[in-house]
Design an enzyme around this catalytic site. Structure first.
Site, PDB file in Angstrom:
ATOM      1  CE  LYS A   1     -15.020  -4.524  39.949  1.00  0.00           C
ATOM      2  NZ  LYS A   1     -15.838  -3.573  39.147  1.00  0.00           N
TER       3      LYS A   1
ATOM      4  CG  ASP B   1     -17.429  -3.212  35.968  1.00  0.00           C
ATOM      5  OD1 ASP B   1     -16.303  -3.350  35.427  1.00  0.00           O
ATOM      6  OD2 ASP B   1     -17.661  -2.330  36.806  1.00  0.00           O
TER       7      ASP B   1
ATOM      8  CG  ASP C   1     -24.087 -18.937  30.373  1.00  0.00           C
ATOM      9  OD1 ASP C   1     -23.239 -19.775  29.982  1.00  0.00           O
ATOM     10  OD2 ASP C   1     -25.078 -19.250  31.067  1.00  0.00           O
TER      11      ASP C   1
ATOM     12  CG  ASP D   1     -19.993 -19.943  34.770  1.00  0.00           C
ATOM     13  OD1 ASP D   1     -20.343 -20.718  33.858  1.00  0.00           O
ATOM     14  OD2 ASP D   1     -20.704 -19.708  35.775  1.00  0.00           O
TER      15      ASP D   1
HETATM   16  C1  IPM Z   1     -20.218 -24.246  32.543  1.00  0.00           C
HETATM   17  C2  IPM Z   1     -21.201 -24.611  33.611  1.00  0.00           C
HETATM   18  C3  IPM Z   1     -20.447 -25.195  34.795  1.00  0.00           C
HETATM   19  C4  IPM Z   1     -19.469 -24.144  35.280  1.00  0.00           C
HETATM   20  C5  IPM Z   1     -21.334 -25.679  35.949  1.00  0.00           C
HETATM   21  C6  IPM Z   1     -22.363 -26.690  35.486  1.00  0.00           C
HETATM   22  C7  IPM Z   1     -20.533 -26.232  37.095  1.00  0.00           C
HETATM   23  O1  IPM Z   1     -21.962 -23.498  33.975  1.00  0.00           O
HETATM   24  O2  IPM Z   1     -19.510 -25.147  32.049  1.00  0.00           O
HETATM   25  O3  IPM Z   1     -20.149 -23.063  32.185  1.00  0.00           O
HETATM   26  O4  IPM Z   1     -19.847 -23.248  36.048  1.00  0.00           O
HETATM   27  O5  IPM Z   1     -18.311 -24.202  34.888  1.00  0.00           O
HETATM   28 MG    MG Z   2     -21.631 -21.794  32.767  1.00  0.00          MG
END
Ligand code: IPM
Ligand code: MG
Length: 358
Positions: free
Chosen positions: A193, A225, A253, A249
């Site tokens: 960013k 973004d 996901d 992180d």
């Molecule tokens: C991940 C998880 C962890 C993180 C949490 C549980 C602390 O979300 O491994 O991605 O944020 O790193």
């Molecule tokens: Mg995570």
């Protein structure tokens, strides 16, 4: 060869999925002539329940005496953010990452051929394929910066979380990404960013310096973004994506979701010395814990990464990955990846089928 592995079974579905992954390792051992021995390590909410803290003294030392660490999952509503830090499972996870120096988190997100239909994106997008490697910085940034909480005279309580990065930290994760790209499709997308954050401007300048050292690898800067948007618009454009801790992180996901199921994706966290730590990227799923419903594949694929990256056993790693693909191609589905009306099998059965395929 004999390999010693620390097992952090953890909370929720952790023990069940680790059990299946250990079964797979043992089958690999039998088939290829290796011995795997295991040391149980207590960490997470289960440790809080047993000894009053989520990261018992000596945990890092026991892990360091092993060749690799396998972690199921930690966390759960029982040990929520209202609890003191030393009782929270997340504290233990961050501590073990830091204590073992695991600054490089590799999170591959690939659409497995048998599950192309599980991709929530448009068919034409899925057809182009998704095969990217998220390289997330894991021991720096806002996760580990100084935190503060104090009263103000007129605005109530105020808090700060400091985001700091040094050239050293950026360079070592950047190097991992470029090296990884050389083993893949030779492209690095560095996410930052830099239009707002000073840490990102430093990040970008270090990455540019590295890009010159790796002229055979294509390089681009992507604002975070925009990256979030591109991941759902055209994920096929990405090969290696490298980014700081919190961006990684969030984006990892997102990357996992577009491949259809978070229950399928493994990860590796490594530093400059052994042991590295391997874990599924999903959480502890307390709602289905102990019910033989969880998908063990992400943990089993984490074991494949362990064989490949920690033990340099690539034939063995290939055998595990092929056994998983075979199970999926044969139509075996746990609840998380089944389409409506499809037959569903449990954790143990899926583990057995994959073992039999090896
Ligand atoms: C991940 C998880 C962890 C993180 C949490 C549980 C602390 O979300 O491994 O991605 O944020 O790193
Ligand atoms: Mg995570």
């Amino acid at each position: 060869m004999n390999y010693k592995i620390a097992l952090i079974r953890g909370d929720g579905i952790g023990p069940e999925i680790v059990h299946e992954a250990v079964g797979v390792l043992d089958k690999v051992g039998e088939k290829f002539g290796h011995t795997f021995t295991y040391v149980d390590v207590l960490l997470g909410g289960c440790a809080t329940d047993a000894v009053g803290k989520s990261y018992p003294d000596g945990t890092a030392e026991v892990c360091k005496s092993c060749d690799a660490v396998l972690l199921g999952a930690v966390g759960g509503p029982k040990w929520g953010s209202d609890k003191p830090a030393e009782q929270r499972p997340e504290t233990a996870l961050l501590a073990i990452r830091k204590d073992l120096g695991l600054y490089a988190n590799l999170r591959p997100a690939a659409l497995r051929p048998a599950l192309a239909e599980a991709c929530p994106l448009k068919k034409e997008t899925a057809e182009k394929g998704i095969d990217l490697m998220m390289v997330r910085e894991l021991t720096g940034g806002v996760y580990f910066g100084k935190r503060d909480r104090y009263d103000t005279p007129d605005r109530g309580v105020e808090c700060t979380d400091l985001m700091a990065y040094s050239e050293m930290e950026i360079e070592r994760i950047g190097r991992r990404a470029f090296e990884m790209a050389r083993l893949r499709r030779k492209k690095v997308s560095s996410v930052d960013k830099a239009n707002v954050l000073e840490t990102s401007r430093l990040w970008r300048s270090v990455m540019h310096r590295l890009a010159e050292e790796y002229p055979d690898v294509a390089y681009e800067d992507v604002l975070v973004d925009n990256c979030a948007m591109q991941l759902v618009r055209d994920p096929g454009q990405f090969d290696v994506v490298v980014t700081e801790n919190m961006f990684g992180d969030i984006l990892s996901d997102e990357a996992s979701m577009i491949t259809g199921s978070i229950g399928l994706l493994p990860s590796a966290s490594m530093g400059d010395t052994a042991p590295a730590l391997y874990e599924p990227i999903h959480g502890s799923a307390p709602d289905i814990a102990g019910q033989d419903k969880a998908n063990p594949i992400a943990t089993i694929l984490s074991v494949a990464m362990m064989l490949r990256y920690s033990f340099q056993l690539s034939a063995e790693a290939d055998a595990v990955e092929q056994a998983v693909d075979q199970a999926l191609a044969d139509g075996w589905r746990t609840a998380d990846i089944a389409k409506p009306g499809e037959d569903i099998i449990g954790t143990r059965r899926m583990g057995q089928i994959i073992r039999d395929n090896i």
